[in-house]
Write a protein that holds these residues in place. Structure first.
Motif, PDB file in Angstrom:
ATOM      1  N   PHE A 177       0.819  -1.211   0.000  1.00 32.09           N
ATOM      2  CA  PHE A 177       0.000   0.000   0.000  1.00 32.09           C
ATOM      3  C   PHE A 177       0.855   1.264   0.000  1.00 32.09           C
ATOM      4  CE2 PHE A 177      -2.068  -3.494   2.209  1.00 32.09           C
ATOM      5  CZ  PHE A 177      -3.260  -3.617   1.506  1.00 32.09           C
ATOM      6  N   CYS A 178       2.139   1.123  -0.148  1.00 28.32           N
ATOM      7  CA  CYS A 178       3.061   2.251  -0.067  1.00 28.32           C
ATOM      8  C   CYS A 178       2.975   3.154  -1.294  1.00 28.32           C
ATOM      9  CB  CYS A 178       4.495   1.751   0.061  1.00 28.32           C
ATOM     10  SG  CYS A 178       4.821   0.805   1.554  1.00 28.32           S
ATOM     11  N   THR A 179       3.046   4.437  -1.038  1.00 30.10           N
ATOM     12  CA  THR A 179       3.280   5.389  -2.120  1.00 30.10           C
ATOM     13  C   THR A 179       4.793   5.553  -2.284  1.00 30.10           C
ATOM     14  OG1 THR A 179       3.326   7.286  -0.629  1.00 30.10           O
ATOM     15  CG2 THR A 179       1.165   6.611  -1.489  1.00 30.10           C
ATOM     16  N   ARG A 180       5.187   6.194  -3.354  1.00 26.80           N
ATOM     17  CA  ARG A 180       6.621   6.448  -3.529  1.00 26.80           C
ATOM     18  C   ARG A 180       7.166   7.276  -2.371  1.00 26.80           C
ATOM     19  NH1 ARG A 180       4.782   6.448  -8.894  1.00 26.80           N
ATOM     20  NH2 ARG A 180       5.990   5.070 -10.270  1.00 26.80           N
ATOM     21  N   ARG A 181       6.346   8.216  -1.874  1.00 25.78           N
ATOM     22  CA  ARG A 181       6.781   9.042  -0.748  1.00 25.78           C
ATOM     23  C   ARG A 181       6.968   8.196   0.514  1.00 25.78           C
ATOM     24  NH1 ARG A 181       6.974  14.332   0.433  1.00 25.78           N
ATOM     25  NH2 ARG A 181       6.002  14.876  -1.552  1.00 25.78           N
ATOM     26  N   ASP A 182       6.051   7.238   0.731  1.00 25.64           N
ATOM     27  CA  ASP A 182       6.186   6.342   1.887  1.00 25.64           C
ATOM     28  C   ASP A 182       7.533   5.615   1.848  1.00 25.64           C
ATOM     29  OD1 ASP A 182       3.636   6.954   2.834  1.00 25.64           O
ATOM     30  OD2 ASP A 182       2.694   5.290   1.720  1.00 25.64           O
ATOM     31  N   ILE A 183       7.871   5.132   0.666  1.00 29.09           N
ATOM     32  CA  ILE A 183       9.119   4.374   0.519  1.00 29.09           C
ATOM     33  C   ILE A 183      10.323   5.283   0.740  1.00 29.09           C
ATOM     34  CG2 ILE A 183      10.527   3.043  -1.097  1.00 29.09           C
ATOM     35  CD1 ILE A 183       7.879   2.117  -2.411  1.00 29.09           C
ATOM     36  N   GLN A 184      10.280   6.477   0.167  1.00 27.92           N
ATOM     37  CA  GLN A 184      11.382   7.425   0.348  1.00 27.92           C
ATOM     38  C   GLN A 184      11.553   7.801   1.812  1.00 27.92           C
ATOM     39  OE1 GLN A 184      10.218  10.598  -2.272  1.00 27.92           O
ATOM     40  NE2 GLN A 184      10.950   9.562  -4.128  1.00 27.92           N
ATOM     41  N   ASN A 185      10.435   8.034   2.503  1.00 26.53           N
ATOM     42  CA  ASN A 185      10.496   8.405   3.917  1.00 26.53           C
ATOM     43  C   ASN A 185      11.076   7.278   4.763  1.00 26.53           C
ATOM     44  OD1 ASN A 185       9.410  10.913   3.394  1.00 26.53           O
ATOM     45  ND2 ASN A 185       7.321  10.343   3.950  1.00 26.53           N
ATOM     46  N   GLU A 186      10.707   6.032   4.447  1.00 32.44           N
ATOM     47  CA  GLU A 186      11.238   4.899   5.199  1.00 32.44           C
ATOM     48  C   GLU A 186      12.741   4.763   4.984  1.00 32.44           C
ATOM     49  OE1 GLU A 186      11.659   1.467   7.511  1.00 32.44           O
ATOM     50  OE2 GLU A 186      10.134   3.046   7.468  1.00 32.44           O
ATOM     51  N   ILE A 187      13.177   4.980   3.756  1.00 26.21           N
ATOM     52  CA  ILE A 187      14.608   4.900   3.459  1.00 26.21           C
ATOM     53  C   ILE A 187      15.361   6.001   4.200  1.00 26.21           C
ATOM     54  CG2 ILE A 187      16.322   5.206   1.627  1.00 26.21           C
ATOM     55  CD1 ILE A 187      14.318   3.821  -0.267  1.00 26.21           C
ATOM     56  N   MET A 188      14.794   7.203   4.226  1.00 30.72           N
ATOM     57  CA  MET A 188      15.427   8.310   4.940  1.00 30.72           C
ATOM     58  C   MET A 188      15.441   8.051   6.447  1.00 30.72           C
ATOM     59  SD  MET A 188      13.878  11.594   2.860  1.00 30.72           S
ATOM     60  CE  MET A 188      14.665  12.749   3.993  1.00 30.72           C
ATOM     61  N   ARG A 189      14.370   7.489   6.970  1.00 28.07           N
ATOM     62  CA  ARG A 189      14.277   7.215   8.397  1.00 28.07           C
ATOM     63  C   ARG A 189      15.313   6.190   8.842  1.00 28.07           C
ATOM     64  NH1 ARG A 189      12.898   3.662  11.717  1.00 28.07           N
ATOM     65  NH2 ARG A 189      12.350   2.185  10.072  1.00 28.07           N
ATOM     66  N   SER A 190      15.463   5.143   8.015  1.00 28.67           N
ATOM     67  CA  SER A 190      16.392   4.083   8.366  1.00 28.67           C
ATOM     68  C   SER A 190      17.846   4.482   8.139  1.00 28.67           C
ATOM     69  CB  SER A 190      16.087   2.819   7.555  1.00 28.67           C
ATOM     70  OG  SER A 190      16.308   3.041   6.178  1.00 28.67           O
ATOM     71  N   GLY A 191      18.040   5.502   7.327  1.00 31.42           N
ATOM     72  CA  GLY A 191      19.386   5.996   7.083  1.00 31.42           C
ATOM     73  C   GLY A 191      20.126   5.262   5.993  1.00 31.42           C
ATOM     74  N   HIS A 192      19.558   4.170   5.499  1.00 29.02           N
ATOM     75  CA  HIS A 192      20.214   3.436   4.419  1.00 29.02           C
ATOM     76  C   HIS A 192      19.192   2.515   3.763  1.00 29.02           C
ATOM     77  CE1 HIS A 192      20.148   0.304   7.497  1.00 29.02           C
ATOM     78  NE2 HIS A 192      20.321  -0.567   6.504  1.00 29.02           N
ATOM     79  N   ALA A 193      19.523   2.082   2.584  1.00 28.97           N
ATOM     80  CA  ALA A 193      18.694   1.089   1.892  1.00 28.97           C
ATOM     81  C   ALA A 193      19.571   0.394   0.868  1.00 28.97           C
ATOM     82  CB  ALA A 193      17.506   1.760   1.193  1.00 28.97           C
ATOM     83  N   PRO A 194      19.426  -0.901   0.727  1.00 30.26           N
ATOM     84  CA  PRO A 194      20.181  -1.593  -0.320  1.00 30.26           C
ATOM     85  C   PRO A 194      19.850  -0.992  -1.681  1.00 30.26           C
ATOM     86  CG  PRO A 194      19.080  -3.149   1.160  1.00 30.26           C
ATOM     87  CD  PRO A 194      18.534  -1.799   1.471  1.00 30.26           C
ATOM     88  N   HIS A 195      20.850  -0.851  -2.515  1.00 28.53           N
ATOM     89  CA  HIS A 195      20.652  -0.314  -3.852  1.00 28.53           C
ATOM     90  C   HIS A 195      20.975  -1.384  -4.891  1.00 28.53           C
ATOM     91  CE1 HIS A 195      20.071   3.655  -2.189  1.00 28.53           C
ATOM     92  NE2 HIS A 195      19.966   4.181  -3.392  1.00 28.53           N
ATOM     93  N   GLY A 196      20.120  -1.450  -5.903  1.00 26.16           N
ATOM     94  CA  GLY A 196      20.330  -2.352  -7.016  1.00 26.16           C
ATOM     95  C   GLY A 196      20.438  -1.562  -8.296  1.00 26.16           C
ATOM     96  N   PRO A 197      20.466  -2.218  -9.429  1.00 24.89           N
ATOM     97  CA  PRO A 197      20.606  -1.532 -10.719  1.00 24.89           C
ATOM     98  C   PRO A 197      19.416  -0.650 -11.065  1.00 24.89           C
ATOM     99  CG  PRO A 197      20.166  -3.872 -11.016  1.00 24.89           C
ATOM    100  CD  PRO A 197      20.451  -3.679  -9.569  1.00 24.89           C
ATOM    101  N   GLU A 198      18.269  -0.882 -10.414  1.00 23.53           N
ATOM    102  CA  GLU A 198      17.088  -0.067 -10.687  1.00 23.53           C
ATOM    103  C   GLU A 198      16.838   0.959  -9.585  1.00 23.53           C
ATOM    104  OE1 GLU A 198      13.782  -2.659 -11.437  1.00 23.53           O
ATOM    105  OE2 GLU A 198      14.646  -3.448 -13.287  1.00 23.53           O
TER     106      GLU A 198
END
Length: 287
Positions: A107-128
């Motif tokens: 149910f996440c919006t793009r903003r939800d995902i961005q906020n979670e990544i910012m909150r956690s301070g990191h996120a695994p990155h892939g080619p996409e």
């Protein structure tokens, strides 16, 4: 899984453009690579229109694709598979995956995902880009089902962790230019397989269609190399044959940049209208 020996006796390639704009030289290069690969081996060439993006794909662009490819001397089998006319095929596959518990509503919006990544301070990155951080993955099934029933906007994501418990590893795939590869689907994570406004995704529809159309060799640009890591997982989950891959280098312009619609690359239509012959273009890009 189809053997390499069988594939070499009956080569089938395809070119599968998305009609979100006019074709450019990069498209011509990829189409000719796939076409010549099949024809040089006495095989078959298939054209497929990947028009699942209902907001950007236009019928006029489909007509232009036919005209451009014909101008280049490329011939394909009919009827052409138009993905938007076969959405039920992808929905059937999604339902199979849902019943096996291999997808979950997100149910996440793009903003939800961005906020979670910012909150956690990191996120695994892939080619996409950043890999989905799994916000909705552990929502209780009763709660997520109720939210879906109530019409809350959502996408369906592959539960990669669960999927990998159901298939034998390592997952190997062959690229004729890059050698044998061990799949690394974690590079893409829990990919989206369906959205409310787009009832299938590129990853799902391309995997299903390559199997339905008997594609033995996927000849495409190396920008899609990493997508194969997840496509082979879907093939295993759905018991589909695995083609041999050939990810060719991208055609670059005089500045060393890849041709792209978003950069308004010169189109084949404008080149043709300016009096340049197909022979000249083919000699230029295939040299």
């Amino acid at each position: 899984m189809t053997t390499k020996e069988t594939l070499e006796n009956d080569v089938v390639t395809r070119f599968a453009p998305s009609p979100t704009g006019l074709l450019h030289k990069g498209h011509a290069y990829s189409a000719l690579k796939a076409y010549e690969y099949a024809k040089n081996r006495g095989g078959r060439f298939i054209l497929r229109i990947e028009d699942i993006d209902t907001t950007r794909c236009k019928p006029d662009f489909i007509k232009a694709i036919y005209k451009d490819l014909s101008w280049l001397g490329i011939h394909w089998e009919n009827p052409v598979r138009i993905q938007s006319q076969h959405l039920e095929d992808y929905q059937d596959i999604l339902e199979q995956l849902r019943k096996r518990g291999l997808i979950y509503p997100c149910f996440c919006t793009r903003r939800d995902i961005q906020n979670e990544i910012m909150r956690s301070g990191h996120a695994p990155h892939g080619p996409e880009g950043p890999v989905y951080p799994g916000i909705c993955k552990n929502i209780p099934e009763t709660e997520s089902a109720e939210r879906v029933k109530n019409g809350e906007p959502h996408a369906w994501r592959l539960d990669l962790d669960k999927a990998l418990t159901m298939i034998e590893k390592p997952i190997i795939w062959e690229d004729e230019l890059h050698g044998l590869q061990v799949a690394k689907p974690e590079l893409l994570g829990d990919i989206v397989l369906s959205r409310k406004d787009t009832p299938t995704s590129y990853h799902l529809s391309v995997t299903v269609d390559d199997a339905l159309q008997g594609i033995t060799h996927v000849v495409r640009g190396e920008d899609l190399f990493h997508a194969t890591h997840i496509h082979v997982v879907l093939q295993k989950l759905l018991n589909l044959p695995q083609p041999i891959y050939r990810h060719h280098p991208l055609l670059l312009d005089s500045d060393g940049k890849r041709f792209a619609k978003r950069d308004k690359a010169e189109t084949l239509t404008s080149i043709r209208e300016n009096g340049v012959s197909a022979k000249e273009i083919i000699e230029e890009i295939m040299a």
